[in-house]
Design an enzyme around this catalytic site. Sequence first.
Site, PDB file in Angstrom:
ATOM      1  N   GLU A 201       6.451   0.994   0.158  1.00  0.00           N
ATOM      2  CA  GLU A 201       5.068   1.016  -0.316  1.00  0.00           C
ATOM      3  C   GLU A 201       4.742  -0.241  -1.117  1.00  0.00           C
ATOM      4  O   GLU A 201       3.587  -0.636  -1.201  1.00  0.00           O
ATOM      5  CB  GLU A 201       4.835   2.235  -1.205  1.00  0.00           C
TER       6      GLU A 201
ATOM      7  N   CYS B 261      -0.306   8.178  -9.385  1.00  0.00           N
ATOM      8  CA  CYS B 261      -0.195   8.408  -7.939  1.00  0.00           C
ATOM      9  C   CYS B 261      -0.802   9.743  -7.513  1.00  0.00           C
ATOM     10  O   CYS B 261      -0.856  10.042  -6.319  1.00  0.00           O
ATOM     11  CB  CYS B 261       1.261   8.321  -7.502  1.00  0.00           C
TER      12      CYS B 261
ATOM     13  N   HIS C 262      -5.032   2.103   8.398  1.00  0.00           N
ATOM     14  CA  HIS C 262      -6.352   2.345   7.819  1.00  0.00           C
ATOM     15  C   HIS C 262      -6.758   3.813   7.933  1.00  0.00           C
ATOM     16  O   HIS C 262      -7.906   4.136   8.221  1.00  0.00           O
ATOM     17  CB  HIS C 262      -7.398   1.402   8.404  1.00  0.00           C
TER      18      HIS C 262
END
Length: 126
Positions: free
Chosen positions: A111, A25, A71
């Site tokens: 997530e 990550c 986005h």
Amino acid sequence: MLTITKEFHFSASHVLDRLPAWHPCARMHGHNYVVVLELSAPREALTEAGFVRDYRELDAFKQWMDDTLDHRHLNEAMGGGTSPSAENLAVWIFELWCDRLPELTAVRVSETPKTWATYRPDHRRT
């Protein structure tokens, strides 16, 4: 106390740059996020129509989320200095929206389908 929730979706990238370099990550990656707003009110505070808040009044949140987060790269969208973890994202959203949505009691962020972070302050500012 009555509670309503509404779910929203967006896709974004982030880097958790405070992790060790070997952690996956710590590299740029993305998620299809789910955000759930929770709003609560006592029964005697319901609107005349019997709502905690009309769900349609959350359209402004959806528009903000689409414009600000969808986005986008969360490290930039959230401003520098804050690690864009799910936990910090939940707090950030709550703090940005609690004045506009006084019934807001929690923000949940996912997530992945199996992971959630929830921010529910112990008490609301008055």
